[in-house]
Design a protein around this motif. Structure first.
Motif, PDB file in Angstrom:
ATOM      1  N   GLN A 102       0.788  -1.224   0.000  1.00  0.00           N
ATOM      2  CA  GLN A 102       0.000   0.000   0.000  1.00  0.00           C
ATOM      3  C   GLN A 102       0.826   1.283   0.000  1.00  0.00           C
ATOM      4  OE1 GLN A 102      -2.313   0.454   3.615  1.00  0.00           O
ATOM      5  NE2 GLN A 102      -0.819  -0.689   4.823  1.00  0.00           N
ATOM      6  N   LEU A 103       2.153   1.178   0.143  1.00  0.00           N
ATOM      7  CA  LEU A 103       2.974   2.393   0.188  1.00  0.00           C
ATOM      8  C   LEU A 103       3.074   3.029  -1.199  1.00  0.00           C
ATOM      9  CD1 LEU A 103       5.898   1.207   2.486  1.00  0.00           C
ATOM     10  CD2 LEU A 103       3.921   2.611   3.110  1.00  0.00           C
ATOM     11  N   PRO A 104       2.840   4.323  -1.317  1.00  0.00           N
ATOM     12  CA  PRO A 104       2.912   4.990  -2.623  1.00  0.00           C
ATOM     13  C   PRO A 104       4.280   4.854  -3.284  1.00  0.00           C
ATOM     14  CG  PRO A 104       1.873   6.410  -0.987  1.00  0.00           C
ATOM     15  CD  PRO A 104       2.441   5.244  -0.244  1.00  0.00           C
ATOM     16  N   GLN A 105       5.334   4.796  -2.472  1.00  0.00           N
ATOM     17  CA  GLN A 105       6.691   4.742  -3.020  1.00  0.00           C
ATOM     18  C   GLN A 105       7.064   3.349  -3.525  1.00  0.00           C
ATOM     19  OE1 GLN A 105       5.842   5.546   0.075  1.00  0.00           O
ATOM     20  NE2 GLN A 105       6.362   7.700   0.467  1.00  0.00           N
ATOM     21  N   GLN A 106       6.263   2.334  -3.192  1.00  0.00           N
ATOM     22  CA  GLN A 106       6.598   0.962  -3.568  1.00  0.00           C
ATOM     23  C   GLN A 106       6.488   0.735  -5.064  1.00  0.00           C
ATOM     24  OE1 GLN A 106       4.099  -1.350  -0.844  1.00  0.00           O
ATOM     25  NE2 GLN A 106       5.594  -2.987  -0.875  1.00  0.00           N
ATOM     26  N   SER A 107       7.434  -0.003  -5.598  1.00  0.00           N
ATOM     27  CA  SER A 107       7.328  -0.411  -6.997  1.00  0.00           C
ATOM     28  C   SER A 107       7.465  -1.925  -7.150  1.00  0.00           C
ATOM     29  CB  SER A 107       8.409   0.269  -7.846  1.00  0.00           C
ATOM     30  OG  SER A 107       9.706  -0.114  -7.402  1.00  0.00           O
ATOM     31  N   ARG A 108       7.822  -2.616  -6.024  1.00  0.00           N
ATOM     32  CA  ARG A 108       8.015  -4.057  -6.098  1.00  0.00           C
ATOM     33  C   ARG A 108       7.773  -4.681  -4.737  1.00  0.00           C
ATOM     34  NH1 ARG A 108      13.689  -7.190  -7.110  1.00  0.00           N
ATOM     35  NH2 ARG A 108      14.277  -5.688  -5.525  1.00  0.00           N
ATOM     36  N   THR A 129      -5.472 -15.647  -6.198  1.00  0.00           N
ATOM     37  CA  THR A 129      -5.425 -14.491  -5.293  1.00  0.00           C
ATOM     38  C   THR A 129      -4.338 -13.510  -5.722  1.00  0.00           C
ATOM     39  OG1 THR A 129      -6.209 -15.860  -3.456  1.00  0.00           O
ATOM     40  CG2 THR A 129      -5.142 -13.777  -2.891  1.00  0.00           C
ATOM     41  N   LEU A 130      -3.175 -14.026  -6.101  1.00  0.00           N
ATOM     42  CA  LEU A 130      -2.096 -13.163  -6.583  1.00  0.00           C
ATOM     43  C   LEU A 130      -2.500 -12.410  -7.839  1.00  0.00           C
ATOM     44  CD1 LEU A 130       0.904 -15.606  -6.046  1.00  0.00           C
ATOM     45  CD2 LEU A 130       0.702 -13.349  -4.997  1.00  0.00           C
ATOM     46  N   CYS A 131      -3.177 -13.094  -8.760  1.00  0.00           N
ATOM     47  CA  CYS A 131      -3.643 -12.450  -9.996  1.00  0.00           C
ATOM     48  C   CYS A 131      -4.602 -11.307  -9.695  1.00  0.00           C
ATOM     49  CB  CYS A 131      -4.362 -13.472 -10.882  1.00  0.00           C
ATOM     50  SG  CYS A 131      -3.289 -14.506 -11.852  1.00  0.00           S
ATOM     51  N   ALA A 132      -5.620 -11.615  -8.900  1.00  0.00           N
ATOM     52  CA  ALA A 132      -6.650 -10.615  -8.591  1.00  0.00           C
ATOM     53  C   ALA A 132      -6.049  -9.425  -7.858  1.00  0.00           C
ATOM     54  CB  ALA A 132      -7.758 -11.254  -7.762  1.00  0.00           C
ATOM     55  N   ALA A 133      -5.157  -9.700  -6.910  1.00  0.00           N
ATOM     56  CA  ALA A 133      -4.555  -8.619  -6.127  1.00  0.00           C
ATOM     57  C   ALA A 133      -3.673  -7.724  -6.996  1.00  0.00           C
ATOM     58  CB  ALA A 133      -3.742  -9.212  -4.981  1.00  0.00           C
ATOM     59  N   THR A 134      -2.841  -8.335  -7.827  1.00  0.00           N
ATOM     60  CA  THR A 134      -1.940  -7.551  -8.680  1.00  0.00           C
ATOM     61  C   THR A 134      -2.709  -6.627  -9.608  1.00  0.00           C
ATOM     62  OG1 THR A 134      -0.320  -9.353  -8.641  1.00  0.00           O
ATOM     63  CG2 THR A 134      -0.057  -7.689 -10.350  1.00  0.00           C
ATOM     64  N   GLU A 135      -3.754  -7.142 -10.214  1.00  0.00           N
ATOM     65  CA  GLU A 135      -4.556  -6.323 -11.118  1.00  0.00           C
ATOM     66  C   GLU A 135      -5.287  -5.221 -10.367  1.00  0.00           C
ATOM     67  OE1 GLU A 135      -6.714  -9.630 -12.933  1.00  0.00           O
ATOM     68  OE2 GLU A 135      -5.705  -9.173 -14.830  1.00  0.00           O
ATOM     69  N   ALA A 136      -5.872  -5.563  -9.207  1.00  0.00           N
ATOM     70  CA  ALA A 136      -6.618  -4.563  -8.438  1.00  0.00           C
ATOM     71  C   ALA A 136      -5.706  -3.456  -7.924  1.00  0.00           C
ATOM     72  CB  ALA A 136      -7.332  -5.247  -7.267  1.00  0.00           C
ATOM     73  N   PHE A 137      -4.523  -3.835  -7.414  1.00  0.00           N
ATOM     74  CA  PHE A 137      -3.598  -2.836  -6.897  1.00  0.00           C
ATOM     75  C   PHE A 137      -3.210  -1.833  -7.976  1.00  0.00           C
ATOM     76  CE2 PHE A 137      -1.733  -6.133  -3.747  1.00  0.00           C
ATOM     77  CZ  PHE A 137      -2.853  -6.001  -2.954  1.00  0.00           C
ATOM     78  N   ASN A 138      -2.893  -2.325  -9.155  1.00  0.00           N
ATOM     79  CA  ASN A 138      -2.395  -1.432 -10.197  1.00  0.00           C
ATOM     80  C   ASN A 138      -3.480  -0.565 -10.808  1.00  0.00           C
ATOM     81  OD1 ASN A 138       0.550  -1.816 -10.423  1.00  0.00           O
ATOM     82  ND2 ASN A 138      -0.007  -3.952 -10.708  1.00  0.00           N
ATOM     83  N   VAL A 139      -4.714  -1.053 -10.854  1.00  0.00           N
ATOM     84  CA  VAL A 139      -5.828  -0.200 -11.289  1.00  0.00           C
ATOM     85  C   VAL A 139      -6.015   0.936 -10.283  1.00  0.00           C
ATOM     86  CG1 VAL A 139      -8.325  -0.097 -11.580  1.00  0.00           C
ATOM     87  CG2 VAL A 139      -7.029  -1.966 -12.612  1.00  0.00           C
ATOM     88  N   LYS A 140      -5.985   0.594  -8.999  1.00  0.00           N
ATOM     89  CA  LYS A 140      -6.161   1.592  -7.952  1.00  0.00           C
ATOM     90  C   LYS A 140      -5.003   2.593  -7.939  1.00  0.00           C
ATOM     91  CE  LYS A 140      -7.077   1.885  -2.957  1.00  0.00           C
ATOM     92  NZ  LYS A 140      -5.946   2.731  -2.528  1.00  0.00           N
ATOM     93  N   ARG A 141      -3.802   2.091  -8.059  1.00  0.00           N
ATOM     94  CA  ARG A 141      -2.635   2.976  -8.025  1.00  0.00           C
ATOM     95  C   ARG A 141      -2.625   3.917  -9.226  1.00  0.00           C
ATOM     96  NH1 ARG A 141       1.408   0.942  -4.346  1.00  0.00           N
ATOM     97  NH2 ARG A 141       3.082   1.936  -5.504  1.00  0.00           N
ATOM     98  N   LEU A 142      -3.029   3.424 -10.392  1.00  0.00           N
ATOM     99  CA  LEU A 142      -3.113   4.271 -11.577  1.00  0.00           C
ATOM    100  C   LEU A 142      -4.125   5.387 -11.375  1.00  0.00           C
ATOM    101  CD1 LEU A 142      -2.275   4.817 -14.527  1.00  0.00           C
ATOM    102  CD2 LEU A 142      -4.110   3.254 -15.225  1.00  0.00           C
ATOM    103  N   ALA A 143      -5.287   5.034 -10.799  1.00  0.00           N
ATOM    104  CA  ALA A 143      -6.345   6.023 -10.568  1.00  0.00           C
ATOM    105  C   ALA A 143      -5.911   7.085  -9.565  1.00  0.00           C
ATOM    106  CB  ALA A 143      -7.604   5.312 -10.078  1.00  0.00           C
ATOM    107  N   GLU A 144      -5.026   6.713  -8.648  1.00  0.00           N
ATOM    108  CA  GLU A 144      -4.586   7.648  -7.614  1.00  0.00           C
ATOM    109  C   GLU A 144      -3.261   8.321  -7.960  1.00  0.00           C
ATOM    110  OE1 GLU A 144      -4.538   5.345  -4.044  1.00  0.00           O
ATOM    111  OE2 GLU A 144      -6.727   5.199  -3.921  1.00  0.00           O
ATOM    112  N   GLY A 145      -2.784   8.106  -9.182  1.00  0.00           N
ATOM    113  CA  GLY A 145      -1.572   8.774  -9.632  1.00  0.00           C
ATOM    114  C   GLY A 145      -0.286   8.198  -9.091  1.00  0.00           C
ATOM    115  N   MET A 146      -0.327   6.959  -8.597  1.00  0.00           N
ATOM    116  CA  MET A 146       0.879   6.321  -8.079  1.00  0.00           C
ATOM    117  C   MET A 146       1.500   5.435  -9.152  1.00  0.00           C
ATOM    118  SD  MET A 146      -0.009   5.284  -4.118  1.00  0.00           S
ATOM    119  CE  MET A 146      -1.451   4.299  -4.470  1.00  0.00           C
ATOM    120  N   SER A 147       2.760   5.103  -8.954  1.00  0.00           N
ATOM    121  CA  SER A 147       3.437   4.216  -9.893  1.00  0.00           C
ATOM    122  C   SER A 147       2.920   2.790  -9.737  1.00  0.00           C
ATOM    123  CB  SER A 147       4.949   4.241  -9.648  1.00  0.00           C
ATOM    124  OG  SER A 147       5.239   3.783  -8.340  1.00  0.00           O
ATOM    125  N   SER A 148       3.092   1.993 -10.784  1.00  0.00           N
ATOM    126  CA  SER A 148       2.654   0.597 -10.741  1.00  0.00           C
ATOM    127  C   SER A 148       3.527  -0.198  -9.776  1.00  0.00           C
ATOM    128  CB  SER A 148       2.736  -0.024 -12.135  1.00  0.00           C
ATOM    129  OG  SER A 148       1.887   0.658 -13.035  1.00  0.00           O
TER     130      SER A 148
END
Length: 418
Positions: free
Chosen positions: A38-44, A73-92
């Motif tokens: 959940q950290l905005p600075q995270q990329s990996r 679970t890994l698939c769903a989480a990875t996709e959900a995180f990156n959609v949310k991060r994109l919408a909030e202006g964070m890096s993937s």
């Protein structure tokens, strides 16, 4: 009691206790990823998942086994995180997972590979931010463990989840559980076993100690061991839970000793081991989202293994709304009493660390009991006061107010914490 191994080649039947367990573990892993990514600075984010008794991957009815549940679970989480991060202006964020799958039967492992292959191909083609490296072992878990550990260490993985869903209790040594927790910075274990085999083992190894543990419940080792899985009496559940906790409490800072709730009796235990108080908090919360999936017999406040023979009808806790209401009442007295053991103040972080190995309560119920208690106050780092349960932070301080409505309770030093 001897438990038959599952026959994956002819089609494994998904039992109700396994269905409940899969739901809890799957939802916990999803929450685990949410908290850790959940950290905005995270990329990996990197983790290793070890399924020590992986099975063939899919049951006769078509339901996925634990290896497929982890991948889904890994698939769903990875996709959900990156959609949310994109919408909030964070890096993937990229998730790297070393998925280690072991089963002692080579034919079962080959079946597992076939069942996993389509999902691995889907990830490779459609989920570019998820990187999964599957590794397979074909050994008894204790034989495979040194090589599994070495593989994780060679990859420098510190976030490690072990799923040890065995038959009986003889497949995983207690020292191995302790070694897993001690060997990695952030390690957690889900450990499943049948209670009868544990009782039989303890009865043979130290019958006097076992008899001492059972005596407050009016249950003998023979009665507990000869139940044939039908543990329908609440006192027997309480006795078994105490045995489980005492047997494994030294393996990790936080041990969740709750049985899988089954209308036909408490036969299987699903234990969660972790050194992080946050992990135990989140696990308790997941159990409340899956009320009646696991069961606890004892208090629902801060002394969960305390036993009162006069209250046997009201001590079954299945993480439902009725149980939560009861927990809040007990927490009202338990929390101030706990704080007085330290004086009149304690840091919230230290408070959480001190209570979570002895409570099944939901995190929000604990925080609500603090805010609603007229004798307590929560002070922020800058001297302000918290007024809402969901705003409490680990950096805050709990303090007993100078004017206390319950003060006489603390004057009685002989009162027992029941």
């Amino acid at each position: 009691m001897s438990l038959k191994p599952i026959s994956w080649k002819t089609g494994a039947t998904l039992e109700e206790h396994s269905r409940r367990k899969h739901k809890v573990v799957g939802e916990y892993v999803a929450r685990y990823l949410t908290v850790r990514c959940q950290l905005p600075q995270q990329s990996r984010f990197r983790l290793a998942i070890v399924d020590g008794f992986a099975g063939g991957g899919r049951y006769k009815c078509g339901s996925p086994g634990s290896p497929l549940i982890f991948l889904e679970t890994l698939c769903a989480a990875t996709e959900a995180f990156n959609v949310k991060r994109l919408a909030e202006g964070m890096s993937s964020i990229d998730i790297e997972c070393l998925l280690i799958l072991n089963d002692y039967d080579p034919e079962t492992v080959e079946l597992l590979k076939q069942n996993i292959a389509p999902l691995i191909a889907h990830i490779s083609q459609n989920v570019p931010r998820l990187h999964v490296r599957p590794e397979y072992f074909k050994e008894k878990f204790e034989v495979a463990y040194p090589a599994i550990k070495q593989l994780i260490e060679n990859g420098s993985f510190q976030n490690v989840l072990f799923n040890l869903d065995q038959c009986g209790t003889s497949k995983v040594d207690i020292d191995t559980i302790g070694d897993i927790i001690a060997s990695f910075t952030s390690a957690e274990i889900f450990y499943t076993f049948g209670i009868e085999t544990l009782v039989t083992f303890l009865n043979k190894s130290d019958p006097r100690a076992l008899a001492k543990k059972l005596s407050p419940f009016g249950v003998t080792a023979k009665e507990l061991a000869e139940l044939d899985g039908l543990m329908s009496k609440h006192a027997r559940l309480g006795a078994a839970e105490k045995i489980v906790f005492d047997a494994f409490r030294g393996c990790a800072n936080y041990v969740s000793p709750f049985s899988i709730h089954n209308p036909q009796g408490w036969r299987y235990w699903l234990i969660h081991f972790a050194n992080s108080v946050r992990a135990r908090q989140e696990y308790n919360n997941i159990l409340h989202q899956n009320s009646s999936s696991q069961a606890h017999f004892g208090r629902s406040g801060l002394h969960m293994l305390a036993y009162d023979p006069s209250e046997t009808d009201s001590m079954l806790y299945v993480f439902d709304e009725v149980g939560r209401a009861q927990a809040k009442m007990q927490l009202h007295d338990d929390i101030p009493r706990f704080i007085t053991n330290y004086g009149d103040t304690i840091g919230v972080g230290d408070f959480y660390a001190g209570i979570y190995n002895a409570t099944p309560a939901h995190m929000f119920d604990i925080n609500s009991a603090i805010i609603d208690n007229p004798d307590l106050e929560v002070i922020t780092e800058d001297g302000g006061e918290r007024r809402k349960a969901n705003t409490i932070r680990v950096s805050d301080t709990l303090r007993i107010k100078d004017q206390r409505s319950f003060f006489p309770m603390f004057a009685d030093k002989t009162r027992k914490n029941k």
